[in-house]
Motif scaffolding. Structure first.
Motif, PDB file in Angstrom:
ATOM      1  N   ALA A   1       3.284 -17.029  22.716  1.00 22.50           N
ATOM      2  CA  ALA A   1       2.837 -15.644  22.550  1.00 22.50           C
ATOM      3  C   ALA A   1       1.986 -15.212  23.740  1.00 22.50           C
ATOM      4  N   THR A   2       1.117 -16.119  24.209  1.00 22.25           N
ATOM      5  CA  THR A   2       0.254 -15.792  25.357  1.00 22.25           C
ATOM      6  C   THR A   2       1.095 -15.561  26.610  1.00 22.25           C
ATOM      7  N   TYR A   3       2.057 -16.448  26.820  1.00 17.25           N
ATOM      8  CA  TYR A   3       2.928 -16.329  27.997  1.00 17.25           C
ATOM      9  C   TYR A   3       3.718 -15.010  27.949  1.00 17.25           C
ATOM     10  N   SER A   4       4.188 -14.683  26.737  1.00 12.82           N
ATOM     11  CA  SER A   4       4.974 -13.464  26.578  1.00 12.82           C
ATOM     12  C   SER A   4       4.120 -12.225  26.873  1.00 12.82           C
ATOM     13  N   PHE A   5       2.911 -12.194  26.300  1.00  9.33           N
ATOM     14  CA  PHE A   5       2.018 -11.046  26.522  1.00  9.33           C
ATOM     15  C   PHE A   5       1.589 -10.958  27.982  1.00  9.33           C
ATOM     16  N   PHE A   6       1.276 -12.128  28.582  1.00  6.95           N
ATOM     17  CA  PHE A   6       0.874 -12.187  29.987  1.00  6.95           C
ATOM     18  C   PHE A   6       1.967 -11.588  30.875  1.00  6.95           C
ATOM     19  N   SER A   7       3.195 -12.020  30.646  1.00  7.77           N
ATOM     20  CA  SER A   7       4.299 -11.551  31.485  1.00  7.77           C
ATOM     21  C   SER A   7       4.551 -10.062  31.289  1.00  7.77           C
ATOM     22  N   LEU A   8       4.494  -9.616  30.015  1.00  6.61           N
ATOM     23  CA  LEU A   8       4.748  -8.199  29.741  1.00  6.61           C
ATOM     24  C   LEU A   8       3.672  -7.322  30.391  1.00  6.61           C
ATOM     25  N   ALA A   9       2.404  -7.717  30.250  1.00  6.04           N
ATOM     26  CA  ALA A   9       1.309  -6.927  30.824  1.00  6.04           C
ATOM     27  C   ALA A   9       1.407  -6.883  32.340  1.00  6.04           C
ATOM     28  N   ARG A  10       1.766  -8.021  32.932  1.00  2.13           N
ATOM     29  CA  ARG A  10       1.898  -8.070  34.388  1.00  2.13           C
ATOM     30  C   ARG A  10       3.053  -7.184  34.855  1.00  2.13           C
ATOM     31  N   PHE A  11       4.146  -7.249  34.100  1.00  2.00           N
ATOM     32  CA  PHE A  11       5.329  -6.460  34.452  1.00  2.00           C
ATOM     33  C   PHE A  11       5.006  -4.968  34.439  1.00  2.00           C
ATOM     34  N   ILE A  12       4.355  -4.516  33.338  1.00  2.00           N
ATOM     35  CA  ILE A  12       4.066  -3.078  33.210  1.00  2.00           C
ATOM     36  C   ILE A  12       3.096  -2.638  34.313  1.00  2.00           C
ATOM     37  N   GLN A  13       2.074  -3.455  34.580  1.00  2.00           N
ATOM     38  CA  GLN A  13       1.115  -3.049  35.612  1.00  2.00           C
ATOM     39  C   GLN A  13       1.761  -2.999  36.984  1.00  2.00           C
ATOM     40  N   GLN A  14       2.669  -3.957  37.230  1.00  2.00           N
ATOM     41  CA  GLN A  14       3.344  -3.942  38.525  1.00  2.00           C
ATOM     42  C   GLN A  14       4.269  -2.736  38.653  1.00  2.00           C
ATOM     43  N   VAL A  15       4.895  -2.360  37.541  1.00  2.00           N
ATOM     44  CA  VAL A  15       5.811  -1.212  37.594  1.00  2.00           C
ATOM     45  C   VAL A  15       5.038   0.087  37.788  1.00  2.00           C
ATOM     46  N   ILE A  16       3.926   0.243  37.046  1.00  2.00           N
ATOM     47  CA  ILE A  16       3.242   1.543  37.034  1.00  2.00           C
ATOM     48  C   ILE A  16       2.208   1.673  38.159  1.00  2.00           C
ATOM     49  N   LEU A  17       1.439   0.631  38.384  1.00  2.00           N
ATOM     50  CA  LEU A  17       0.295   0.791  39.284  1.00  2.00           C
ATOM     51  C   LEU A  17       0.575   0.402  40.738  1.00  2.00           C
ATOM     52  N   ARG A  18       1.749  -0.152  41.015  1.00  2.00           N
ATOM     53  CA  ARG A  18       2.022  -0.535  42.403  1.00  2.00           C
ATOM     54  C   ARG A  18       3.045   0.398  43.029  1.00  2.00           C
TER      55      ARG A  18
END
Lengths: 144, 102
Positions: free
Chosen positions: A61-78
Motif C-alpha cells: 500500500a505504501t509503495y502504491s501510494f508513493f508511486s501514485l503521489a510521485r506520478f501526479i506531482q511529476q505530471v502537474i508540477l513539472r
C-alpha cells in the motif's frame, strides 16, 4: 529518535520531488508504520505468518501510494517533456503490473492469509483519513 | 412503467443466470462460473474506478486551469482521491483472486 527518523524521511522525500507538505506528512507516517510492521513481522515470523503478511500488505500500500503521489506531482508540477512522459507512463503501468503480480503470487501461489493482506492494504486509507482529519482540525484551530 | 420494465428485465437476467447455475453439474462447471464471476467482478471494478478517476482528474484539470494559484491544494485533493479510488481497485483484485483460490 522517532522524530529524527521522521525528519530524515521527510528530507529524503523532499529531495525525491515531493513538494506538497500534506502528502509528505502522510507518506512519512505510512513509511514509519511500514517499517515498524516489517520489523514486528520479521521478529514474529517463526511463530505466526499473520504479522509478516500484514507487513507485506502495508509495504504494498505504501509503495502504491508513493508511486501514485510521485506520478501526479511529476505530471502537474513539472515542465512537460516527451521523454519524461514516456518514462512516467512506463513506471505507472509497471507499478500496476508489479502490484498485480505480487498479489497474484501471494494469494494464488503462496496462499497467505488474505485477512492480513487486506488489513495491511487498508492502513494506507486509514493513514490518509487521519491525515485529512488532522489537517482539517489544524486549519480550524488556526481560523479560531 | 419504466420502473416495472427495469424490475422485469432484472428478474429475467437473474433467472437466466440461475438456470445456468442449476443446469451445471460437477466441480468443473462450478469452477468455470467462478472464473466467469471473477472476470466480470474485476471488469466492473476496473470500469467503475476508471470512471471515478477520470471524473476526478477532469475536475482537477478544470479547477487548476480556472485558478492556477490553487494548484497545490487541488493537487493534494487529487492525489488523495486517486489513491482512495485506486485502493478500491486493489481490493477488488484481492477479492477476485480470493475467489479463484476457492
Amino acid at each position: 529518535m522517532l522524530r529524527d527518523l521522521g525528519e530524515r524521511i521527510e528530507k529524503h522525500l523532499y529531495a525525491k520531488g515531493f513538494r506538497l507538505p500534506e502528502i509528505r506528512s502522510i507518506l512519512r507516517v505510512q513509511i514509519l508504520f511500514s517499517m515498524a510492521s516489517a520489523l514486528v513481522g520479521i521478529l514474529t515470523v517463526w511463530c505466526t505468518l499473520w504479522p509478516i503478511c500484514f507487513a507485506v500488505g502495508v509495504i504494498l500500500a505504501t509503495y502504491s501510494f508513493f508511486s501514485l503521489a510521485r506520478f501526479i506531482q511529476q505530471v502537474i508540477l513539472r515542465t512537460y517533456s516527451r521523454q519524461m512522459l514516456w518514462g512516467l507512463l512506463f513506471r505507472f503501468y509497471g507499478r500496476l503490473m508489479l502490484t498485480g503480480l505480487i498479489l497474484f503470487g501471494l494469494i494464488i501461489e503462496l496462499r497467505v492469509p488474505s485477512s492480513a493482506l487486506v488489513a495491511g492494504l487498508a492502513t494506507c486509507m486509514a493513514t490518509m483519513l487521519v491525515g485529512i482529519l488532522s489537517h482539517r482540525a489544524e486549519r480550524k484551530i488556526k481560523e479560531a | 412503467m419504466r420502473k416495472f420494465m427495469m424490475i422485469a428485465l432484472n428478474t429475467v437476467a437473474i433467472l437466466s443466470v440461475a438456470a445456468m447455475a442449476f443446469a451445471s453439474e460437477g466441480a468443473a462447471a462450478y469452477g468455470d462460473l467462478v472464473y466467469f464471476g471473477a472476470a466480470i467482478g474485476m471488469a466492473i471494478a476496473a470500469a467503475g474506478c476508471g470512471i471515478g478517476q477520470g471524473l476526478g482528474l477532469k475536475a482537477a484539470c478544470e479547477g487548476t486551469a480556472r485558478n492556477p494559484e490553487a494548484s497545490n491544494k487541488i493537487t493534494v485533493s487529487l492525489i488523495l482521491g486517486l489513491a482512495f479510488v485506486e485502493s478500491l481497485a486493489i481490493y477488488a483484485l484481492v477479492v477476485n483472486l480470493m475467489l479463484l483460490t476457492k
